[in-house]
Design an enzyme around this catalytic site. Structure first.
Site, mmCIF file in Angstrom:
data_model
loop_
_atom_site.group_PDB
_atom_site.id
_atom_site.type_symbol
_atom_site.label_atom_id
_atom_site.label_comp_id
_atom_site.label_asym_id
_atom_site.label_seq_id
_atom_site.Cartn_x
_atom_site.Cartn_y
_atom_site.Cartn_z
ATOM 1 N N HIS A 66 0.853 -1.198 0.000
ATOM 2 C CA HIS A 66 0.000 0.000 0.000
ATOM 3 C C HIS A 66 0.889 1.249 0.000
ATOM 4 O O HIS A 66 1.758 1.400 0.859
ATOM 5 C CB HIS A 66 -0.931 -0.001 1.216
ATOM 6 C CG HIS A 66 -2.026 -1.013 1.099
ATOM 7 N ND1 HIS A 66 -2.487 -1.752 2.148
ATOM 8 C CD2 HIS A 66 -2.758 -1.389 0.003
ATOM 9 C CE1 HIS A 66 -3.463 -2.557 1.716
ATOM 10 N NE2 HIS A 66 -3.641 -2.354 0.420
ATOM 11 N N GLU A 69 1.733 3.768 3.128
ATOM 12 C CA GLU A 69 2.194 3.210 4.404
ATOM 13 C C GLU A 69 3.723 3.255 4.454
ATOM 14 O O GLU A 69 4.404 2.229 4.428
ATOM 15 C CB GLU A 69 1.611 1.788 4.565
ATOM 16 C CG GLU A 69 0.075 1.821 4.554
ATOM 17 C CD GLU A 69 -0.605 0.464 4.395
ATOM 18 O OE1 GLU A 69 0.082 -0.570 4.429
ATOM 19 O OE2 GLU A 69 -1.846 0.443 4.247
ATOM 20 N N ARG A 121 -3.279 4.801 -2.006
ATOM 21 C CA ARG A 121 -3.176 3.414 -1.505
ATOM 22 C C ARG A 121 -2.866 2.398 -2.612
ATOM 23 O O ARG A 121 -2.064 1.476 -2.424
ATOM 24 C CB ARG A 121 -4.520 3.053 -0.852
ATOM 25 C CG ARG A 121 -4.732 1.569 -0.516
ATOM 26 C CD ARG A 121 -6.106 1.395 0.142
ATOM 27 N NE ARG A 121 -6.513 0.017 0.303
ATOM 28 C CZ ARG A 121 -6.344 -0.693 1.429
ATOM 29 N NH1 ARG A 121 -5.757 -0.155 2.472
ATOM 30 N NH2 ARG A 121 -6.782 -1.940 1.503
ATOM 31 N N HIS A 191 2.479 -3.715 6.734
ATOM 32 C CA HIS A 191 1.511 -2.633 6.488
ATOM 33 C C HIS A 191 1.563 -1.648 7.656
ATOM 34 O O HIS A 191 2.218 -1.869 8.654
ATOM 35 C CB HIS A 191 0.091 -3.209 6.439
ATOM 36 C CG HIS A 191 -0.227 -4.031 5.233
ATOM 37 N ND1 HIS A 191 -1.040 -3.578 4.223
ATOM 38 C CD2 HIS A 191 0.131 -5.294 4.882
ATOM 39 C CE1 HIS A 191 -1.175 -4.522 3.298
ATOM 40 N NE2 HIS A 191 -0.472 -5.572 3.670
ATOM 41 N N GLU A 265 0.746 -4.953 11.027
ATOM 42 C CA GLU A 265 0.309 -3.553 10.956
ATOM 43 C C GLU A 265 1.188 -2.785 11.937
ATOM 44 O O GLU A 265 1.112 -2.995 13.147
ATOM 45 C CB GLU A 265 -1.173 -3.403 11.347
ATOM 46 C CG GLU A 265 -2.152 -4.096 10.399
ATOM 47 C CD GLU A 265 -2.406 -3.339 9.095
ATOM 48 O OE1 GLU A 265 -1.878 -2.208 8.948
ATOM 49 O OE2 GLU A 265 -3.119 -3.879 8.227
HETATM 50 O O1 0X9 Z 1 -6.954 -4.003 4.387
HETATM 51 C C1 0X9 Z 1 -5.800 -4.424 4.239
HETATM 52 O O2 0X9 Z 1 -5.361 -4.779 3.146
HETATM 53 C C2 0X9 Z 1 -4.870 -4.515 5.449
HETATM 54 N N1 0X9 Z 1 -5.015 -3.351 6.290
HETATM 55 S S1 0X9 Z 1 -4.507 -1.873 5.752
HETATM 56 O O3 0X9 Z 1 -5.008 -0.866 6.671
HETATM 57 N N2 0X9 Z 1 -2.926 -1.790 5.821
HETATM 58 O O4 0X9 Z 1 -4.944 -1.676 4.406
HETATM 59 C C3 0X9 Z 1 -5.209 -5.742 6.262
HETATM 60 C C4 0X9 Z 1 -5.069 -7.054 5.546
HETATM 61 C C5 0X9 Z 1 -5.210 -8.215 6.488
HETATM 62 N N3 0X9 Z 1 -5.138 -9.497 5.842
HETATM 63 C C6 0X9 Z 1 -6.244 -10.155 5.413
HETATM 64 N N4 0X9 Z 1 -7.433 -9.661 5.537
HETATM 65 N N5 0X9 Z 1 -6.063 -11.338 4.877
HETATM 66 ZN ZN ZN Z 2 -1.872 -1.775 4.068
#
Ligand code: 0X9
Ligand code: ZN
Length: 304
Positions: A66, A69, A121, A191, A265
């Site tokens: 992303h 980040e 993003r 992330h 994260e």
């Molecule tokens: O939404 C996302 O892609 C991730 N959070 S972010 O705020 N950095 O965008 C979390 C992804 C977690 N992994 C899965 N859901 N498999």
């Molecule tokens: Zn992310």
């Protein structure tokens, strides 16, 4: 001897110069592997780190899927800078396993975030019949693609693309990982923000076969983090801990057979969010390093 500064974020030009230099300066330990090109045709380089030897386990780690980040690519740089010869444990780890480190997964998006829109993003691919740009690369993997928390509308932040692996960046990473499946034992994806260590699944509330084991590893890793500066990180499945979502890299690697797949994260918990001050780069990287080492040691000690 690397130009990486722990007190500032690096632009992509700086990062790519650093990637070339670190491989050149440490030829016995670091090699640069071209895995594909981005939508805007920039080469994607992976750094392979470790002492050459026959059969070795490997851990794959990516940063910057992303764009906004920024602390995430900083961690991949930190990891390489800290890597070999600095402490006995890391030297042992790298004598016995390899790391594949992708310092910036979403290069085009990262550059866009530096030059045009700090809070970008997605990647920068253009979409037919739409004036909106970009696919969320962490919705583009071939796992429950296009279902939960993934949009089919190109203007949305979680647009999952026209099909699974429609994006050249996703294809480059997925193709490399598929080829190396026999050696890659763990997958880590960095992330920000919210201070968590997450594991599969994200696309379902079901528990994986090794749920208890993953939970124990994640617990050990967050305890290691907390031991340094007292920062609290939560741990648990993606679906239950952050939110359910589909097409994410960690669930895809898990289903490919990489049973130790984690999403990190990093800092903070929302005070600055994506705009984490540069003064927090060093402490964040230090604490995350402890978690990565904890996981690496666990993988190293696995007998199978
Ligand atoms: O939404 C996302 O892609 C991730 N959070 S972010 O705020 N950095 O965008 C979390 C992804 C977690 N992994 C899965 N859901 N498999
Ligand atoms: Zn992310």
């Amino acid at each position: 001897n690397s130009p990486f500064s722990e007190n500032s974020y690096y632009s992509f030009i700086q990062i790519s110069a650093w990637i070339a230099r670190i491989a050149k300066k440490n030829p016995k330990l670091v090699s640069r592997i071209h895995i594909g090109n981005t939508f805007e045709n920039r080469p994607m380089y992976l750094l392979k780190v470790g002492k050459p030897s026959g059969l070795k386990k490997a851990i794959f780690m990516d940063c910057g899927i992303h764009a906004r980040e920024w602390i995430s690519p900083s961690f991949c740089q930190w990891f390489l800078k800290e890597t070999y010869g600095k402490d006995k444990n890391m030297t042992d780890i790298l004598d016995n396993m390899n790391f594949y480190v992708l310092p910036v997964f979403n290069i085009d998006g990262y550059i866009w975030s530096w030059t045009q829109n700090r809070l970008w993003r997605k990647n920068r691919s253009t979409i037919s019949n739409s004036s909106c740009v970009g696919v969320d690369l962490n919705r583009n993997f071939n796992v429950a693609w296009g279902t939960i928390d993934a949009s089919k509308k190109p203007c949305d932040e979680t647009y999952c693309g026209s099909s699974a692996e429609s994006e050249p960046e996703t294809r480059a990473v997925a193709t490399f990982i598929r080829k190396q499946l026999s050696s890659i034992k763990a997958y880590l994806t960095m992330h920000s923000y919210s201070q968590m260590i997450l594991f599969p699944y994200g696309y379902s509330y079901e528990k994986t076969m090794n749920h208890e084991e993953l939970n124990e590893i994640a617990k050990g890793a967050v305890e290691a983090i907390e031991s340094l500066y007292g920062k609290k990180y939560r741990h648990g499945t993606s679906a239950a801990t952050i939110y359910p979502s589909s097409g994410c890299s960690d669930d895809w690697t898990y289903n490919q057979g990489i049973k130790y797949s984690f999403t990190f994260e990093l800092r903070d918990k929302g005070k600055h969010g994506f705009l984490l001050p540069e003064s927090e780069i060093k402490p964040t990287c230090e604490e995350i390093m402890l978690a990565v080492k904890f996981i690496a040691n666990y993988i190293l000690n696995l007998t199978d």
